[in-house]
Every structure is written in C-alpha cells, then in structure tokens.
Write an enzyme that holds these catalytic residues in place. Structure first.
Site, short mmCIF file in Angstrom:
data_model
loop_
_atom_site.label_atom_id
_atom_site.label_comp_id
_atom_site.label_asym_id
_atom_site.label_seq_id
_atom_site.Cartn_x
_atom_site.Cartn_y
_atom_site.Cartn_z
N ASP A 382 24.99 34.82 36.18
CA ASP A 382 24.00 34.11 36.99
C ASP A 382 22.71 33.97 36.50
OD1 ASP A 382 22.91 33.71 39.82
OD2 ASP A 382 22.23 35.82 39.69
N LYS A 383 21.82 33.13 36.93
CA LYS A 383 20.43 32.75 36.21
C LYS A 383 19.40 33.90 36.90
CE LYS A 383 17.75 29.34 37.08
NZ LYS A 383 16.33 29.87 36.83
N THR A 630 24.30 28.72 38.61
CA THR A 630 23.04 28.86 39.35
C THR A 630 22.87 27.95 40.45
OG1 THR A 630 20.46 28.94 39.30
CG2 THR A 630 21.80 27.47 37.83
#
Lengths: 1061, 344
Positions: A382-383, A630
């Site tokens: 995930d960002k 994301t």
C-alpha cells in the site's frame, strides 16, 4: 452490519422486556443466549475425548494410530511400544499444551463474565454480573467502561446525543469514533425516563419502533452509528444508556491444520509403500518351496498354518508396514511444528525490528508461514501509511487557480474546508490518539479524525485564520479571520467511502442559506463541476500531484429550500430502507452531489517513511517484484514511486492508463506493450550481463485494470487480455497500480497468485482497505497504523523498513532451516530403514528387525532429534550482516530451490548410499568370520547394533558437516546426543531388565566395543559414508560457487565492489 | 517559514505527550540477549578445498598403514575348512604356531535370523525362573509343550540345537590315532554363562530341578544330561549357550571347541595328517544346507578377514588420491578467485 446479516433469523428485541402494545405485533418471547462468553474449547469433562478426537483428525496422527493398532492386533516384528510410545508422547505433549491454553482461556472468560454491569430495571439501576445480561436489558455504561455486549445507543449524557468510543482493544485504532443515539430517545436523562421506554427493535432490518401512548408507533432507522460493539470503551462521555441487542458469542474457531511438508510425506509414503510391496512379493517368491517357508527347525504353530493364504499375505503386508513405517516418523511432524513455533520467537525478539517511537516490535500471528518469507516473489504494498508516514502536512491550497490569492470565493473555500470533515475536537491533554497541540492561550485542544488528511486540512485552515472550534448541538462553530464566531447548523453528513472517493456535508448558515460542501479526489469532483475555474485548478492539481503531494478538490453547491427538502427526502428514505440500504444510499448521494461550483484544491504532503527507498532497493536486488497499490492519483503515486526508488531514472515506464486507452483500444495498447517487453528481453537474452539491462516499470490504473480483468466479450479471436497482462507484469520489476478500489487490490493479488508459476506473494498494508489484499496474499504483513485488522495479517511489523530484515534475514534463515530440517529428516530415516530393508534379503523376508526395539523407538525421539531441532532454530549459514548487505543472496533460495527434485534426489541417493555402506560394511565384516580375540562369535543383535552405531554417528556427523554456525549449544547438543547414545547403550545392555521378557541386548554393546575390528570398522564405515557428501560440497564450492557460498568466504563483498567500480 | 516554525512546536507537543506512554511501552522491548538476537558467538567453519585437503591427506596417511597392518595380520592367520558331507580321509595340517587353535562348526542356508525363530525362546526360563520353567512363554509355540509337559528349554532355537560330535585325531606316522584334547569351556560369552543363563536353582541335583518338564522334541538327551560337569550342565552348558546366540546371517559359524596351546615352544598341532571323526546327527539336506568344520587361529583382530585390511587400504588410497585432486582444484580455482580479487 455484515456481522449480523449472517444470522438469517428475524430478530426482534423488546426493550426492557416490555410487550409491544396490543395490535402492533404479536409478542413472541424470544430466546437469546445469555451474555456468557465462552472462548474456551473444552470443559473439564470433555477435554480428554474431545482433545483426542481433534488430534486424531490429523491424518498423520491417525496413520500412526493405525500402525499402533496393527501392532497390537497382529503378530508383528516390533512391539507396539515402538510406535505407541512416540505417539503417546506426541499426543500427551500436544494435549498438555492445548489444555494449558484452554485453562488460560477459561480464566480469561471467567474474569470477563464476572465483571459488574449496571442494568436499568423498573427505573432503577441495579448492579449485576456481565454474564447475566439479557437481550433487551437497558444498560448504563460510565466513562472508561467497556461495553459488556453489543448495544444500541439510546441516550447519552452529552446533550447532542453522541458518545465517543475507542476501539483500541478491538482493532487497535486509538482514535475516537462518534456514535449517535436514536434521535427520539436521546432526550432521556434519567433511569426513570429510560426505564419507561417502550419500544422494539427489529433487528435484522435495523429499525426501532417506539410506542408512545395513543400514537402511531414511530419507526426510526438504525445504522452502524448507533451500534456500540462489545469490547469498545466509552470515552469523553459521562454515561450512556443503551439497550443490549446482541449477547453471547459467536466463536469462529477454525482449526488450521496445514502441513507444509505434505509433498515430502507423500514421497515418503510412496517410498514406504514401495518397500512394503517389494518385500511382500519377494517373500512369497522366496517361500515358493515349502522347505524354505517352514524348515524342520522352524515350524509354524498350528493356528498359523490353518490361516487362509490371503489373510497370511495380508498380515505379512501389515507386518512389513510396521517394519518400514519409521520412514515417516511421528517426530518429524512434532519437530517441524516445534521449529515453526519456537522459531517465530526470533522475529518477536528481534530488537532491530522494534520501533521505539511506537513502542512495538514485530508480531507473528501465524508461524506456519515462516519459511515462505524466504520465498516471496511479489511484494504488494500500500502507499499511504505504508510507504509513507501517513503524517500529513498541509502544503498549499489553490483557490480558483490562484495560489493564496484572495478572492470572493476564498472565504467560502476556507469555510468549506472548515466544515466539510468529520474531525472531532478533543479538549483534554491526556488522551491518546492523533494529537495536535494548539497553543493559543486557550486550553489546548486537539483535532482527532480517522483520516490524517482531514486533520492536516483543518489545521492548515487554522494557520490561514479559520479555526474550527467544535461541534455543539449540531452547530459547527468557526472562528473566522476577524475573531468572530460563525455558526453553521450541520444537517447531513454524506460520509466518505472509497467508491465515491468524496464526502459532503450539508449545512445551514446563520443567514439561512443551505450549502452543500463537497471534498474529494479530483477524478470524482471534476465530472460533477458545472462552473468555476476548472482549467486552472486542474493544472495546479496536476502539478502538485507530480510533486508527490496528495490533492483534494473542494466544491460547493447552494441549495434552495426545495432542493434541500428533496435531498433530505432522498437521504431519509435511503436510510430507512429495509433492503439494499447501502446501494440506495449511494444512489441518493449520487443524486445530491452534482452541479458543483469548483472552489479550489488543496495539497497535502505525506512524507516517505525512513529507509523506504533503501528497503525497496534491497527488495529489488533480492529479485522481488514490488507492486505499489494505491488509491491516489497516478501523478502523486508516480512521484512517490520515484522518491522511493521503485522507479529509477533508467526504468522504462510502460503506461496502461485510461488516458492511453482512450486514444487507442485496450487491445492495441496491451499488444504494443507486450511487444516492447519481449523485444527488450530478446536483446538482453544475448547480453548475459543483466546489470545494464533496462528494467521496466508499469503503471496501470483502476479503470484499465477492471477492463483488463473483464471477461472478454469480443470472442476468442482477441485472446485473453489477462494472459497478456500477466506476461507484461512478469517482465516488469516494478508496477504501480493507482486509483485502486480496495477490492481491486485483492483482485490483483489473486490474479498474480493464480498465474501459472504460482508465485509466493506478500502484501503489506496498514489500513482497513488493505485487509482484503492481505488476506488474499500468501503472507500478509501489517504496517503501523492498521491494527484495525492486524489479526488478519500473518505478521505485523511496525515500519516498512523492517520488511527488509523480515524477508532478507528472517525469511532467508527460516527457509534454509526448514529445508534442511525436512530433507535431513528424510535422509536420516532412509539411512535408518534401508539397511532394515536390505536385511530382509538375508533373513528370509521374515520381517526380522535389524535393530533392537529400544533403538527403533528412540532413534527419532532422542538419538537424532535434538541436533536437527537445534540446527533448525539457530543455523546461520551466512551472517546477519552479510544477508542485509547483500540482498541478492535471496535469489539463491528463490523458487524453492532447496526443496526441489534434484536436491531431494541428492539427499535420497546419499541416504541410500550410506545405508548400503552401513549394511554391507557390517555384512562383509561379519561374513563367516570371528570378530574377537578370544574366538567367540557375535550374533544378529551385535550385527544390528554395529549398523546402528555407525548410523547414529554418521547421521549426526553429517549434520555437523552441514552446520555453519557452531555456538556452544550446537556443540553441546551434537556431542551430547552422541554421548547419550553411548551411555544409553551401555546402560541398556548392562542390566538384566526385570520387566522385559527378552534379554537380547544384554552385554551386546559392551562385547562389541571390546572387539578391535568393531572399532576399526565403525571408524571406516563412518568415514566412507561421509566422504561423498564432503567431496560434493568441496567440489561444488570450488568449481561453481553460489553467491551464498561466495559470501560465506567473504568473496561476495569483493564482487559488489567490482560492480560499483 | 510559518509552516516550519509550526512544525517545531508540533514535535515538541508530540514528545511531551508520548513520553510517559513510551516509558510504559519500553517494557515491551525485546531483551537484548545474544541468544534472542541470534548473535551468540559462533565458530563458522566452511568446507573448502583448502581446509579439507589436509584432512584427506591425514586420513590417507593413517588408513593405508592400518590397512596394511590388518591385511598382514589377517594373512598370518591360518584357517582350515572342511565341508562335512564328504567326511573322510586324512587332512594335512597347515598350522605351525603355538597358540590356541579354535574349532568352529559352520552351517549355511540355515536361517537362525528368521523372525519366527529368533523370538522363539524364553529368556526368563533360561535365566532360571521357576515359574517360566513350568509355564514357558507363548513365544515358544509350537515348541512350548510336548505331551502336556512344558519343554525345557523351550522354543525353536533350543529344539534345533546342533548335535553333531566332532573329534580330531592326529594320525601318528606310526599308524596310531591320537585324539587331540579339546576344551568345551570358554566358548560362550562370560556374561551369558554367568548372568544371562542360570539353572533354575543352585541345587546340584539338576534332575530333580527339571522334574515335570520334558526335553525338546529333537533332543536325544534332556538338558540336565548335556554334560557331566555340573558347571557346564543344564542351561549353562556352553554348547547350548553358543547355539542360543542366534547368528546374524544365514551362513554362519559357531565356536565349538578350543584346542589349548601346550607351551610356547611346541606347536599346538603337530605337522602331519589328522582325521576328523563326526557323529552325524544334524540334518541339513532338507533345507539345502551345508555343514563345515573350521580350524582357525586368532589374532588380536579375530579370525581371518582380509576385507577390513583391503577396505582400509582402498579408502586410504582414495582419500589420498582425492587429496591430490583437490590440491589441483584448489590451486586452479583458488588462483582464479584470487586473481579476480586482485584485478579489482
């Protein structure tokens, strides 16, 4: 609400146990479980049968049970003790462990169930115990108390009917969440008032019917905002009254018996079967002449003679099975499990993975997957919050295309930002959560929100002169530039969700205007904007995004009285809907949120986590493909990816975005990209030095992804996009997926996991929206923030940078450890059983065991078990520092390289070779000659003991040769277990054991040691057995050393220097 | 500018709040012990051509002499074997030394290691347990009872005891046959004779002790008439004990008699012709077996067994050869690695 929808029964709760007034509905007394929590699995009485049942459900345990029973029933070569004792040991140890855990659960249950609770009965507060709580009881909860069951909030001591709750103990989120009381009951203040409430809750549909005297019952919708979950804690609110709607428990105890070594044991079983069948067949071929079967000196009993030939063959088959079943030892399962269980402690103990700031270290939720950490090929991350800090800082805002330039719209813009959020104001200082001190002479207050973006925005507004003060009685108060307090009545909040990617509020200003403010991702706002300086704002947003800032657009719409009424109507209807409420709400939002006037955009910076770039670089070097998933804009995400070195300057970016597919068809784009990738690969195919070869980075957005994944309707002629897409992905070292919905994240992971190589995937994320992805991946890792479902992950680490040590060091170690453990176990049992197989050729296939019962029993339990267990816990073939310094070593173990068929074949051949050496070595020594200096002869037990002694020493020394990390414990255990073998043998043969009905081992070991040739042959046979392995090791290392082997002698460092030069 | 000053405040606030919290949480910090951090001091040996080389040479240098020694010793042992079905004729004596000469009988194709056979005995009966004497173990079936009387000693092993008698005569050149004196004691393990095998009671009258039992079916005499010497009779008869130690392989030999040395000057067996007289009782034809008589001397390493010596010489030579090969490899590849390093 999903939690309840699994219950298909219509659930009606009578508040205060009062019947509804006649005519409303038939009163159906309902039975609900009491509030007793039972998380324990066993009771005192059912522990033994239930636990045994659970344990024998495992196929391995059951198999050994069958062997044991066979030994009990028929006349077999070894006594039942040989398999019964290990099985008993294993079962007992497991039972004790499970019993202890269950006892702890009992204790925990007890303390929860005895916990005091205040219940309102006939208008009075009565104190009772938690487990006596019934559905329909009205419960009073004070501040800092924990909810004893699931409750519907009726009223709160706060005037606005809200209460604040933290769910730290449920999901670890320390932020405060607001819950709302049912509007009709929120005015109740005292026990009497609450006690007089007359209402029913129709649970399944989520509706409360309130009966008032001589009035139509009022139906009110209930939503998640009214439901207080058990285990959460009341905060900031003096007390609340709430009705118990769900008591008892729903335990989900999935016993996960997943054995990773199934492939191996399948091989062992087939080998076992092979030996059994061969021997049974040979036996009957050999016994063809009756003289062989029953020579004059060795008759059967009458009973045996009369047995049918089929039964005889069957019992022989079983007897061979008993003789050879040691090839799959019970102890292996125990050792593997112990290794996994104990080994995972090294992760939690690791000081380097402890984060001082968060005060937390790494956690292991499943130890089953330790070795898969060494096999990861794809990392999905995930960002926000994972790669980045999730610590937002307001950078700038752009109003009508002008940065910071006053305008008539400006005021409205700032107000919009001040109003359009779900931030709470926290006035005390001693609370946890996201804190922001406000030092302006006033008592300090904090903004708290589940979204750090909102906090950053509201704080940013404050710096620009607009301070959000509080939400009081549905009025939002703002301190504007001129220190005046403006009050807006909060009418509706259209909550944020990840599908719409925006949120709105409807407020009424003091001048009576209805305003709808909306804030959201640019992609979700721009299509709904009708006026405003769209072009300028768009340009600014894009520029900000390229710089890696998170952008949000703000828009508003003035509502007329009638428009407001209509919106209100839509919302209420949707909220009251009995079916598809979510969907109808979405529809209502869609209708209301349109025709915006664009106000401007904001930019918030989210800094990269420390060492994120270094970690990503290491993962790349280790041969892993890193994907960033994301929800952010492509430009923002791409900027982050460059900053975190996911994309380097040399990376050739392939775009698969909506922008491109609008120009060309998806089909063309895909094929073109595929061609590019393949061309590059064919070029680099000639060039063997991959160092300078260009690598690819792919950017794909959510819309295109769903187009790719959509089943192709144009027919088979166009081929499957999915395959082409996978082909492209395989050749990209870095992939960025932007604008992803949570479900899409999981879809991607699933797609890769199901591709034909079945790579091991790892997903790391911190938020609730990453949970589905984490569940889908083989190994899930939870980052800092997302304790919301930390239980769903297999490992939790405090920071992204810890991933490096987790994979490159721990994963690598676990993999080589478990690989050696499994192979070695197989090897040592081939060495153990194969001589016994060979012996059958020399004892008329009579199933005569070569070794004594004690040796058969203890070989796997005590003579050879500890060294390998210890090895599998502490072995470090390369130092921690080297592994961290040279991520490329991870490639050496990629693709399960230590557990592949060639390696397995090597171990098998080694085992068979050693077994042949043991057996025929002893055979030629014994062949027709005297062994002692006094002319006396040895018998079959001495023969077996000689083979066994050589076996134990060889097998242990083989492990010693494999050990690269000799701590004092290794010395202790390896030499200790050899010493133990000698001492045991001396003892076992030293006494006439009164409880045994045979004394076959009496003085056998001592007599053997008193003979010179026995010593000489033991030394010789051990040397010969170890020789091939040593030669193989030395030759491989000298001629074609792997990177790991180079690193071991310190050559690896030189090679990296070479690259840098 | 404004933003940065605000930041500083922000961090201050953060630190003050998290201070006490951090304190309590610090206890969660893992202990910094060498074991838990996987940093125990360790010796890290690596098997490279360089390190293994000396070991190979040393093994070679040690094994070859041992092998030669064993081989020479084995060759010095004199062994003489006759197959007993073509019983007749005088044999030349090859023995010229002055030590004990051991006489063995050998059987082939006789499966003393058959499972049914191996377990067909009752160790507690043989250990002198009175109860087992009268109630032999079930393992002895079908050799436990005969005509409703317990068999002593019970079981297939005892029942099939070797019962040929072998006698050796020296054919004096003057035509007379002189019997060679042989001892029947010292042929069984000391521990077997004195601990593992016991007569039911120490009563001198074995006949009375074995009252109520019957002899094994194939035996000619009951167990208490195996020998006249009370120290070699009953269960502690050494011929019996030797037989009861089941052989490992279907072709085996068992010690029968010892021909004691006379003195250090006179050979134990004089040069000349000898006659072996066999009372042939034991049937081996039915299972295609063979009977042998072996006369052998014994050295410190036991009987004649060239295998061990040859094996030692072979392994030693192989190790030596491998050492040489490794030396070459080490030279070649070691240099290559070094030169690669130096180039940088």
């Amino acid at each position: 609400w999903e939690y309840y929808s699994i219950n298909p029964f219509h659930r009606t709760v009578y508040i205060g146990h009062k019947e509804p007034p006649p005519g409303a509905e038939a009163y159906i007394p309902q039975r609900y479980p009491d509030n007793r929590i039972v998380s324990s699995k066993y009771t005192f009485w059912n522990f033994i049968p239930k636990n045994l049942f659970e344990q024998f459900r495992r196929i391995a345990n059951f198999y050994f049970l069958v062997i044991f029973l066979v030994q009990l029933i028929i006349d077999t070569p070894t006594s039942p003790v040989t398999s019964g004792l290990p099985l008993f040991f294993v079962i007992t140890v497991t039972a004790i462990k499970q019993g202890y855990e269950d006892w702890l659960r009992h204790k925990a249950d007890c303390s929860i169930n005895e916990c005091p609770v205040d219940v309102v009965q006939q208008g009075k507060v009565v104190r009772t115990q938690s487990h006596k709580l019934r559905v329909g009881d009205i419960v009073m909860v004070r501040e800092d108390e924990t909810f004893p069951c699931d409750l519907i909030l009726l009223s709160s001591s706060r005037h606005d009917g809200t209460c604040y709750v933290t769910t730290t103990s449920l999901d670890g989120e320390s932020s405060h969440k607001t819950y709302y009381a049912v509007p009709d009951t929120m005015a109740f203040r005292t026990e009497q008032e609450v006690g007089s409430l007359h209402a029913t809750i129709e649970y399944f549909v989520g509706r409360i019917n309130i009966y008032k005297d001589k009035e139509e019952p009022v139906a009110r919708p209930l939503g998640a905002e009214n439901l207080l979950l058990r285990g959460a804690t009341l905060k900031n609110t003096q007390r609340i009254y709430a009705v118990a709607v769900y008591t008892g428990m729903e335990t989900k105890m999935a016993l996960n018996y997943q054995s990773k070594s199934q492939k191996r044991s399948a091989v062992e079983k087939s080998m076992n079967a092979f030996l059994i069948v061969i021997n049974t067949v040979l036996k009957y071929a050999w016994q063809w002449s009756p003289d062989r079967d029953e020579p004059w000196y060795n008759h059967r009993t009458e009973n045996e003679r009369q047995r049918h030939v089929v039964i005889r063959a069957f019992t022989d088959f079983l007897a061979f099975m008993v003789l050879f079943n040691y090839i799959i030892p019970v102890s292996m399962y125990v050792t593997v499990e112990m290794q996994k269980f104990l080994g995972s402690y090294f992760i939690t103990w690791d000081e380097e993975m402890f984060d001082e700031e968060l005060g937390e270290g790494a956690q292991v939720n499943t130890s089953d997957l330790n070795e898969e950490l060494g096999q990861v090929e794809y990392v999905f991350t995930d960002k926000t919050g994972t790669l980045t800090e999730n610590n937002m800082e307001f950078i700038e805002c752009c109003v009508d295309g002008n940065v910071y330039i006053p305008h008539e719209h400006e005021d409205l813009f700032f107000r919009a930002l001040c109003l359009c959020h779900t931030v709470q104001v926290k006035e005390e200082e001693t609370v946890d959560g996201i804190k922001r001190g406000i030092h302006q002479g006033r008592p300090t207050s904090f903004y708290i929100s589940s979204s750090p973006d909102e906090v950053a925005l509201v704080e940013g507004m404050k710096r620009l002169g607009y301070t959000y003060l509080r939400l009081k009685d549905n009025y939002m108060e703002i301190l504007n530039k001129d220190d005046e307090i403006e009050r807006f009545k909060l009418l509706h909040v259209l909550n944020f969700d990840s599908v719409r990617r925006r949120m709105s509020v409807i407020v009424k200003s003091s001048s009576g205007e209805y305003l709808l403010f909306c804030k959201g991702a640019d992609s979700s706002i721009f299509p709904r904007v009708v006026s405003g300086k769209v072009e300028q704002v768009k340009a600014r947003v894009e520029q900000n995004a390229v710089e890696g800032l998170r952008t949000l657009c703000v828009a508003y719409r003035r509502l007329s009285e009638s428009e407001y009424e209509e919106a209100c109507h839509h919302l209420t209807e949707a909220k009251l809907a009995l079916q598809d409420r979510e969907q109808r709400l979405a529809q209502a939002y869609d209708i209301i949120e349109r025709d915006f006037v664009l106000l401007g955009a904001t930019a918030v910076e989210d800094r990269l986590q420390e060492k994120a770039a270094d970690t990503i670089e290491s993962l790349h070097k280790a041969g892993m493909k890193v994907w960033v998933l994301t929800g952010d804009k492509m430009e923002t995400a791409a900027a982050t990816c460059y900053a975190s070195k996911l994309f380097r300057r040399s990376t050739q970016i392939l775009e698969l975005t909506k922008k491109r597919t609008e120009e060309q068809s998806l089909h063309d784009v895909l094929f073109e990209l595929n061609r590019t990738v393949l061309r590059q690969r064919s070029i680099s195919g000639y060039d063997l030095t991959h160092v300078y070869c260009l690598d690819f980075g792919l950017i794909i957005d959510g819309a295109t992804l769903s187009a790719v994944l959509k089943p192709n309707q144009e027919g088979a002629g166009h081929g499957n996009y999915r395959e082409i897409f996978l082909e492209i992905c395989r050749n990209c070292s870095a992939v960025l997926c932007c604008r992803m919905a949570p479900l899409q994240k999981a879809q991607i992971v699933k797609l890769i996991k199901a591709s034909k190589e079945h790579p091991i995937t790892l997903a790391i994320g911190d938020g609730a929206n990453d949970v589905s992805m984490i569940l889908e991946a083989h190994v899930g890792i939870m980052g800092k923030e997302g304790r919301q479902a930390a239980r769903n992950s297999d490992y939790a680490i405090p920071k992204f940078k810890h991933l490096k040590k987790m994979l490159l060091v721990h994963g690598h170690y676990y993999y080589i450890r478990i690989a050696e453990l499994v192979q070695y176990f197989f090897y040592k049992n081939v060495c153990f059983i194969f001589p016994q197989f060979l012996y059958q050729f020399f004892c008329g296939f009579s199933q005569q065991p070569l070794y004594d019962t004690a040796y058969l029993t203890l070989y796997n339990i005590s003579f050879t078990s500890l060294p390998i267990l210890l090895y599998s816990l502490v072995e470090q073939h390369v130092t921690v520092e080297t592994l961290k310094r040279e991520p490329s070593l991870y490639r050496d173990i990629a693709k399960n390289s230590l557990l592949r068929w060639p390696v397995f074949l090597y171990w098998t051949c080694l085992g068979v070779f050693d077994a042949v050496i043991f057996f025929f070595g002893a055979y030629f020594l014994f062949d027709n000659t005297t062994f002692t200096s006094n002319g006396q002869m040895f018998g079959n037990w001495t023969f077996g003991t000689l083979v066994f002694t050589v076996l134990v020493f060889t097998v242990t020394l083989k492990l010693a040769l494999d050990t690269h990390h000799w701590t004092w414990i290794n010395h202790f255990v390896i030499w200790g277990s050899l010493l133990f073998y000698v001492i045991f043998s001396l003892l076992w043969g030293g006494i006439i054991w009164p409880f045994l009905n045979y004394q076959r081992m009496y003085y056998v070991f001592m007599q053997m040691l008193s003979s010179g040739p026995a010593w000489l042959s033991i030394i010789l046979l051990i040397t010969v057995s170890l020789l091939p392995d040593v030669i193989k090791k030395v030759l491989c290392r000298a001629i074609c050393p792997t990177a790991t082997e180079r690193a071991q002698v310190g050559l690896g460092t030189n090679s990296t220097v070479k690259l840098n030069l | 500018m404004m933003a940065s000053s605000y930041n500083a405040k922000d961090e201050d606030g953060h630190i003050t709040v998290s201070g006490p919290g951090g304190g309590t949480l610090r206890s969660k910090k893992p202990e910094n012990t060498a074991f838990k951090q996987q940093r125990l001091p360790a010796w890290q040996p690596i098997l490279t051509a360089g390190t293994v080389l000396p070991a190979f040479f040393i093994i070679g240098l040690i094994f070859i002499p041992i092998g030669i020694g064993l081989y020479v010793t084995s060759n010095n042992i004199k062994e003489f074997e006759v197959t007993l079905y073509d019983m007749s004729g005088p044999h030349q004596n090859p023995f010229r030394n002055c030590n004990n000469v051991f006489m063995y009988y050998g059987l082939s194709n006789f499966y003393q290691n058959h499972r049914r056979y191996v377990k067909s005995r009752d160790d507690s009966q043989l250990n002198g347990d009175l109860e087992s004497l009268m109630k032999p173990s079930k393992e002895c079936e079908p050799y436990a009872y005969h005509e409703n009387k317990p068999i002593a000693p019970c079981g297939a092993i005892a029942n099939s005891m070797f019962n040929d008698t072998l006698e050796l005569f020296y054919n004096d050149p003057n035509g007379t046959k002189i019997q060679i004196p042989m001892t029947a004691t010292g042929i069984a393990w000391w521990t077997d004779k004195h601990v593992k095998f016991r007569n039911p009671t120490d009563n001198a009258n074995l006949t009375a002790v074995f009252q109520g039992t019957t002899k094994p079916v194939n035996w000619r005499r009951p167990v208490y008439e195996l020998d006249t010497d009370p120290q070699n009779n009953g269960f502690i008869n050494e011929d019996f004990i030797v037989w009861m130690r089941t052989a490992a392989l279907p072709t085996f030999r068992k010690l029968y008699r010892i021909i004691p040395k006379k003195n250090s000057m006179v050979p134990t067996l004089l040069r000349g012709n000898y006659t072996l007289e066999v009372v042939y009782n034991y049937p081996v034809r039915s299972f295609e077996g063979r009977k042998r008589m072996i006369l052998s001397t014994i050295s410190w390493m036991g009987g004649k067994n060239p295998f061990l010596g040859i094996a030692y010489i072979t392994v030693g030579s192989v190790c030596f050869f491998l050492g040489v090969v490794l030396l070459i490899i080490h030279h070649k590849y070691g240099n290559r690695n070094n030169s690669a390093d130096i180039a940088n």
